[in-house]
Design a protein around this motif. Structure first.
Motif, PDB file in Angstrom:
ATOM      1  N   ASP A  15       0.847  -1.134   0.109  1.00 55.90           N
ATOM      2  CA  ASP A  15       0.061   0.136  -0.110  1.00 55.90           C
ATOM      3  C   ASP A  15       0.775   1.295   0.018  1.00 55.90           C
ATOM      4  O   ASP A  15       0.728   2.129  -0.721  1.00 55.90           O
ATOM      5  CB  ASP A  15      -0.936   0.087   1.249  1.00 55.90           C
ATOM      6  N   ASP A  16       1.801   1.313   0.990  1.00 54.14           N
ATOM      7  CA  ASP A  16       2.555   2.605   1.017  1.00 54.14           C
ATOM      8  C   ASP A  16       4.131   2.077   1.219  1.00 54.14           C
ATOM      9  O   ASP A  16       4.333   1.070   1.957  1.00 54.14           O
ATOM     10  CB  ASP A  16       2.107   3.466   1.860  1.00 54.14           C
ATOM     11  N   GLU A  17       5.055   2.824   1.174  1.00 55.07           N
ATOM     12  CA  GLU A  17       6.448   2.469   1.329  1.00 55.07           C
ATOM     13  C   GLU A  17       6.672   2.504   2.771  1.00 55.07           C
ATOM     14  O   GLU A  17       7.608   1.462   3.397  1.00 55.07           O
ATOM     15  CB  GLU A  17       7.275   3.548   0.626  1.00 55.07           C
ATOM     16  N   ALA A  18       6.155   3.226   3.510  1.00 54.65           N
ATOM     17  CA  ALA A  18       6.440   3.220   5.009  1.00 54.65           C
ATOM     18  C   ALA A  18       5.870   1.651   5.951  1.00 54.65           C
ATOM     19  O   ALA A  18       6.848   1.164   6.667  1.00 54.65           O
ATOM     20  CB  ALA A  18       5.605   4.248   5.817  1.00 54.65           C
ATOM     21  N   SER A  19       4.950   1.258   5.384  1.00 53.76           N
ATOM     22  CA  SER A  19       4.307   0.240   5.829  1.00 53.76           C
ATOM     23  C   SER A  19       5.166  -1.320   5.440  1.00 53.76           C
ATOM     24  O   SER A  19       5.610  -2.025   6.153  1.00 53.76           O
ATOM     25  CB  SER A  19       2.881  -0.079   5.628  1.00 53.76           C
ATOM     26  N   LEU A  20       5.715  -1.016   4.182  1.00 55.77           N
ATOM     27  CA  LEU A  20       6.393  -1.913   3.462  1.00 55.77           C
ATOM     28  C   LEU A  20       7.841  -2.142   4.351  1.00 55.77           C
ATOM     29  O   LEU A  20       8.307  -3.259   4.620  1.00 55.77           O
ATOM     30  CB  LEU A  20       6.596  -1.734   2.128  1.00 55.77           C
ATOM     31  N   GLU A  21       8.233  -0.862   4.673  1.00 53.47           N
ATOM     32  CA  GLU A  21       9.583  -0.771   5.388  1.00 53.47           C
ATOM     33  C   GLU A  21       9.429  -1.632   6.630  1.00 53.47           C
ATOM     34  O   GLU A  21      10.384  -2.456   6.847  1.00 53.47           O
ATOM     35  CB  GLU A  21      10.276   0.681   5.389  1.00 53.47           C
ATOM     36  N   LEU A  22       8.404  -1.342   7.275  1.00 55.58           N
ATOM     37  CA  LEU A  22       8.080  -1.952   8.599  1.00 55.58           C
ATOM     38  C   LEU A  22       8.000  -3.347   8.511  1.00 55.58           C
ATOM     39  O   LEU A  22       8.785  -4.387   9.308  1.00 55.58           O
ATOM     40  CB  LEU A  22       7.010  -1.315   9.273  1.00 55.58           C
ATOM     41  N   ASP A  23       7.505  -3.976   7.291  1.00 59.11           N
ATOM     42  CA  ASP A  23       7.312  -5.456   7.132  1.00 59.11           C
ATOM     43  C   ASP A  23       8.683  -6.214   6.845  1.00 59.11           C
ATOM     44  O   ASP A  23       9.112  -7.291   7.145  1.00 59.11           O
ATOM     45  CB  ASP A  23       6.461  -5.691   5.845  1.00 59.11           C
ATOM     46  N   LEU A  24       9.317  -5.314   6.060  1.00 61.01           N
ATOM     47  CA  LEU A  24      11.009  -5.856   5.509  1.00 61.01           C
ATOM     48  C   LEU A  24      11.810  -6.007   7.281  1.00 61.01           C
ATOM     49  O   LEU A  24      12.340  -6.957   7.029  1.00 61.01           O
ATOM     50  CB  LEU A  24      11.338  -4.921   4.824  1.00 61.01           C
ATOM     51  N   TRP A  25      11.407  -5.100   7.814  1.00 63.34           N
ATOM     52  CA  TRP A  25      12.246  -5.047   8.916  1.00 63.34           C
ATOM     53  C   TRP A  25      11.672  -6.251   9.917  1.00 63.34           C
ATOM     54  O   TRP A  25      12.616  -6.894  10.758  1.00 63.34           O
ATOM     55  CB  TRP A  25      11.969  -3.496   9.921  1.00 63.34           C
ATOM     56  N   ARG A  26      10.447  -6.562   9.742  1.00 62.51           N
ATOM     57  CA  ARG A  26      10.055  -7.687  10.548  1.00 62.51           C
ATOM     58  C   ARG A  26      10.515  -8.920  10.194  1.00 62.51           C
ATOM     59  O   ARG A  26      10.730 -10.002  10.855  1.00 62.51           O
ATOM     60  CB  ARG A  26       8.481  -7.761  10.660  1.00 62.51           C
ATOM     61  N   MET A  27      10.659  -8.987   8.652  1.00 61.35           N
ATOM     62  CA  MET A  27      11.344 -10.397   8.168  1.00 61.35           C
ATOM     63  C   MET A  27      12.976 -10.195   7.824  1.00 61.35           C
ATOM     64  O   MET A  27      13.325 -11.140   7.373  1.00 61.35           O
ATOM     65  CB  MET A  27      10.716 -10.423   6.721  1.00 61.35           C
ATOM     66  N   GLU A  28      13.377  -9.293   8.605  1.00 58.96           N
ATOM     67  CA  GLU A  28      14.976  -9.103   8.473  1.00 58.96           C
ATOM     68  C   GLU A  28      15.708 -10.461   8.601  1.00 58.96           C
ATOM     69  O   GLU A  28      16.867 -10.470   7.763  1.00 58.96           O
ATOM     70  CB  GLU A  28      15.323  -8.509   9.720  1.00 58.96           C
ATOM     71  N   LYS A  29      15.337 -11.301   9.389  1.00 58.76           N
ATOM     72  CA  LYS A  29      16.237 -12.650   9.492  1.00 58.76           C
ATOM     73  C   LYS A  29      15.966 -13.619   8.439  1.00 58.76           C
ATOM     74  O   LYS A  29      16.556 -14.669   8.479  1.00 58.76           O
ATOM     75  CB  LYS A  29      16.005 -13.185  10.881  1.00 58.76           C
ATOM     76  N   GLN A  30      14.960 -13.215   7.617  1.00 59.67           N
ATOM     77  CA  GLN A  30      14.901 -14.256   6.398  1.00 59.67           C
ATOM     78  C   GLN A  30      15.344 -13.376   4.984  1.00 59.67           C
ATOM     79  O   GLN A  30      15.632 -14.296   4.125  1.00 59.67           O
ATOM     80  CB  GLN A  30      13.224 -14.426   6.166  1.00 59.67           C
ATOM     81  N   ILE A  31      15.710 -12.245   5.273  1.00 60.84           N
ATOM     82  CA  ILE A  31      16.485 -11.760   4.000  1.00 60.84           C
ATOM     83  C   ILE A  31      17.778 -11.176   4.079  1.00 60.84           C
ATOM     84  O   ILE A  31      18.271 -10.865   4.953  1.00 60.84           O
ATOM     85  CB  ILE A  31      15.785 -10.087   3.883  1.00 60.84           C
TER      86      ILE A  31
END
Length: 346
Positions: free
Chosen positions: A293-309
Motif C-alpha cells: 500500500d505504501d512504502e512506510a508500511s512495507l519498510e516495517l514489514d521488511l524489518w520484521r522479516m529481517e532474519k529471512q532476508i
C-alpha cells in the motif's frame, strides 16, 4: 599484530591469476591456463548448474575483489591479536553456487587461523585447485588448509552454512563450540513503478544469475497496487536464452504445470513465471510478488522479516543497486554476521 603479509600476498596473486584467466577466456587466448580451464570444465560436468559462464563470473568477481587495496581497506577495520594462539576452524560449505564458501575460507586464513573444510558434494572441484595455487605462492599455508570428506573432528570453532533443516543438525553437533550457523535466506526487490528500463534489465541479473540458486538472488518482488508487469517482462526479455539450459527448462515446465493444474493465477513470458505469493522463497524459474500500500508500511514489514532476508534491492538509500547483488564487497557478510570479528574473538 597485523595480518600475515605473506598470506595477503598469496591472495593478491590469486586475484591477479583469476583476473588474467578470465580475460584470456573471454578473448579465447591460446595462453589460457589449461589447468584451471580443465578444472572449470570438470566442475561443470560434476554439477550441471555450474555452467562455464557462471563459474567464470564467480572467478571474475573474486579476481576483482582480491586486490591489495580492497584487502587492506577491509582488514584495516579490525584489531588483530598478537601471539601465536591459532585456532582450527571447521567450515561446512554450501554448494548452491560456485565457490559459495570461499569468503569463509578467506576470512579464516587472513584471521591467522587454520581451516578444516567440509565441502558440499555439489561444489568439490574448484576450491582444492585454488588452495593448491595459494600453497604454491605461500608454502606455509600447507599447514593451515585441510579438506575432509567425513565429519568434522578436532576443531575449535565452526562456520556452517545450510538450510533451516540442516541448521538443527548443525546446532546439535556444533552447538557446544563457538559457531556461526547460517540458515535459509532470500533476497527481495522493492519496485515503485518509476524504474528505468535499464534498472529493470539490471534486476534480471539479480534474478537469473546462477539460475536463482544463491541467497543473494532476488526471489521475491514487492510492487505497488496497479503495477504494470508488462514493463518488467519487456526489460527481462534480454534473459530469454536461459530457457535453453535444460535443468532450468525442466524446472520451468514442472512449476508451470503444477501452477496451472492447481489453477493458480500466474503471469508467464516463456521463461519466467510470476506468481502472487506471500513466501519470500520462490522455486527456480518462478518469481513471487506481493503488492504493498505504501512504502512506510512495507519498510516495517521488511524489518520484521529481517532474519529471512539477505539483500534488499531498490532505489532507496542504503539498499543494493539493481544488478549488484552478486557483486558483494569483502565486508558484505552473509546473514549480516561479521565473520572476521567472530574469528578474531576466538
Amino acid at each position: 599484530m597485523a595480518p600475515d603479509t605473506n598470506t595477503i600476498d598469496a591472495f593478491v596473486k590469486l586475484g591477479k591469476y583469476l583476473t588474467e584467466f578470465c580475460q584470456d577466456c573471454s578473448q579465447k587466448s591460446p595462453k589460457t591456463d589449461p589447468g584451471l580451464k580443465e578444472v572449470v570444465a570438470r566442475a561443470g560436468h560434476h554439477n550441471g548448474w555450474f555452467t562455464e559462464e557462471n563459474i567464470l563470473f564467480s572467478l571474475e568477481q573474486w579476481g576483482n575483489i582480491l586486490s591489495r587495496p580492497h584487502i587492506n581497506d577491509w582488514l584495516s577495520q579490525y584489531s588483530f591479536k598478537s601471539g601465536e594462539n591459532t585456532k582450527k576452524v571447521g567450515v561446512v560449505m554450501a554448494g548452491n553456487i560456485p565457490l559459495v564458501g570461499f569468503h569463509d575460507f578467506l576470512c579464516v586464513l587472513l584471521s591467522g587461523n587454520s581451516v578444516l573444510i567440509k565441502q558440499s558434494s555439489n561444489d568439490k572441484v574448484l576450491l582444492p585447485f585454488l588452495s593448491d595455487y595459494l600453497m604454491e605462492q605461500e608454502p606455509s599455508l600447507a599447514d593451515k588448509i585441510e579438506f575432509v570428506d567425513e565429519k568434522l573432528e578436532n576443531f575449535d570453532a565452526v562456520i556452517a552454512t545450510g538450510s533451516n533443516n540442516t541448521s538443527r543438525y548443525f546446532e546439535h553437533y556444533f552447538g557446544k563450540k563457538p559457531n556461526i550457523i547460517r540458515k535459509n535466506r532470500n533476497s527481495v526487490a522493492v519496485l515503485t513503478g518509476d524504474e528505468t528500463e535499464e534498472e529493470l534489465e539490471a534486476l534480471g541479473e539479480d534474478i537469473f544469475r546462477y539460475y536463482g540458486l544463491g541467497c543473494r538472488n532476488v526471489s521475491k518482488i514487492f510492487v505497488p497496487k496497479g503495477y504494470n508487469f508488462d514493463r518488467l517482462f519487456r526489460a527481462l526479455y534480454t534473459y530469454k536464452d536461459i530457457i535453453h539450459q535444460h535443468k532450468y527448462a525442466n524446472n520451468y515446465d514442472y512449476n508451470k504445470a503444477v501452477y496451472l493444474m492447481s489453477e493458480f493465477k500466474i503471469l508467464d513470458n516463456g521463461f519466467l513465471i510470476l506468481k502472487e505469493d506471500q513466501s519470500l522463497s520462490s522455486p527456480i524459474s518462478a518469481l513471487f510478488y506481493s503488492f504493498y500500500d505504501d512504502e512506510a508500511s512495507l519498510e516495517l514489514d521488511l524489518w520484521r522479516m529481517e532474519k529471512q532476508i539477505q539483500c534488499v534491492v531498490s532505489k532507496m538509500e542504503g539498499d543494493i543497486n539493481f544488478g549488484q547483488t552478486q557483486k558483494p564487497s569483502l565486508s558484505d557478510y552473509a546473514d549480516g554476521i561479521d565473520t572476521m570479528e567472530f574469528l578474531l574473538g576466538l
